[in-house]
Design an enzyme around this catalytic site. Structure first.
Site, PDB file in Angstrom:
ATOM      1  N   GLY A  47       0.816  -1.209   0.000  1.00  0.00           N
ATOM      2  CA  GLY A  47       0.000   0.000   0.000  1.00  0.00           C
ATOM      3  C   GLY A  47       0.848   1.256   0.000  1.00  0.00           C
ATOM      4  CD  GLN A  52       3.883   5.731   2.220  1.00  0.00           C
ATOM      5  OE1 GLN A  52       2.784   5.251   2.011  1.00  0.00           O
ATOM      6  NE2 GLN A  52       4.945   4.990   2.512  1.00  0.00           N
ATOM      7  CB  CYS A 108       6.431   2.316   6.569  1.00  0.00           C
ATOM      8  SG  CYS A 108       5.884   3.819   5.750  1.00  0.00           S
ATOM      9  CG  LEU A 109       6.797   0.790   0.364  1.00  0.00           C
ATOM     10  CD1 LEU A 109       5.991   1.064  -0.900  1.00  0.00           C
ATOM     11  CD2 LEU A 109       7.888  -0.236   0.089  1.00  0.00           C
ATOM     12  CG  HIS A 150       0.773   1.610   7.786  1.00  0.00           C
ATOM     13  ND1 HIS A 150       1.886   1.294   8.521  1.00  0.00           N
ATOM     14  CD2 HIS A 150       1.229   2.301   6.701  1.00  0.00           C
ATOM     15  CE1 HIS A 150       2.968   1.779   7.910  1.00  0.00           C
ATOM     16  NE2 HIS A 150       2.597   2.387   6.800  1.00  0.00           N
ATOM     17  CD  GLU A 151      -0.659   2.610   3.350  1.00  0.00           C
ATOM     18  OE1 GLU A 151      -0.214   3.759   3.182  1.00  0.00           O
ATOM     19  OE2 GLU A 151       0.071   1.608   3.336  1.00  0.00           O
ATOM     20  CG  HIS A 154       1.454   7.046   5.581  1.00  0.00           C
ATOM     21  ND1 HIS A 154       2.681   7.502   6.000  1.00  0.00           N
ATOM     22  CD2 HIS A 154       1.622   5.721   5.337  1.00  0.00           C
ATOM     23  CE1 HIS A 154       3.543   6.495   6.015  1.00  0.00           C
ATOM     24  NE2 HIS A 154       2.926   5.401   5.616  1.00  0.00           N
TER      25      HIS A 154
HETATM   26 ZN   LIG Z   1       3.669   3.535   5.408  1.00  0.00          ZN
END
Ligand SMILES: [Zn+2]
Length: 211
Positions: A47, A52, A108-109, A150-151, A154
């Site tokens: 995701g 991000q 997380c990316l 989680h998203e 962000h």
């Molecule tokens: Zn993340």
């Protein structure tokens, strides 16, 4: 044609800033969502939130096929969990059950190579507008609910590191400082740093890694 966008790494101001609602779901939003899907997949991620990729709009993409796969493998029920790739515009969540679900390997990316346990409410209702401007709603549980939360974090400028206790946070910050140094020398995917700008993927330092 969709394109891969550079992903910002922690710390970057976009990761700690609240994203703004999208007013109209038009072609530019659809193109951005497609770019985000390609970017997430290109980085082996499940995701991605728009913060991000340095865009402060309330947009999320999530690969529910992968989530369903992982849930099945861990013997979590996938009843009611949608399939496919979801593109969320202006998502909102309501907690239905505060019982904590322990997400054992949250990552997380934007915080590469750091994984930890994070507790999140087990059941949520997700409402959002899809890429065609239609309202949608799902009740989610377990890993799928954790991934959405989680998203959503962000979009509100919150990282999973902000969801762990002080002692653990200290350890993870140290671990990340090392991991991030190495990652910035050999990015596994296109990244945007706050000091050096866009850095191309360079896999030459990852020969011994299981990729
Ligand atoms: Zn993340």
């Amino acid at each position: 044609m969709a394109k891969i966008l550079p992903i910002v790494l922690h710390p970057h101001p976009s990761l700690s800033t609240k994203a703004a609602p999208v007013e109209t779901v038009d072609d530019s939003i659809r193109a951005l969502l497609d770019d985000m899907v390609l970017t997430a997949h290109g980085a082996n991620g499940v995701g991605l939130a728009a913060n991000q990729v340095d865009v402060l709009k309330r947009l999320i993409v999530l690969d529910f096929e992968v989530l369903r796969d992982v849930m099945s493998r861990h013997e979590e029920s996938i009843e009611g969990i949608p399939g496919g790739i979801l593109k969320l515009v202006n998502p909102e969540i309501a907690v239905l059950d505060e019982t904590p679900y322990l997400h054992k390997g949250e990552g997380c990316l934007s915080i590469p190579d750091v994984y930890t346990e994070v507790e999140r409410p087990d059941r949520i209702r997700l409402t959002y507008t899809d890429e065609n401007g239609k309202p949608r709603e799902y009740t989610l549980h377990g890993l799928a609910a954790a991934a959405v939360q989680h998203e959503m974090d962000h979009l509100n400028g919150i990282l999973f590191l902000d969801r762990v206790g002080k002692v653990k946070r200290g350890m993870l910050d140290k671990k990340y400082a090392k991991a991030a140094d190495y990652f910035r020398n050999y990015p596994r995917y296109l990244i945007l740093t706050d000091d050096k700008g866009v850095l191309e993927q360079d896999l030459s330092g990852w020969k011994d890694m299981d990729e």
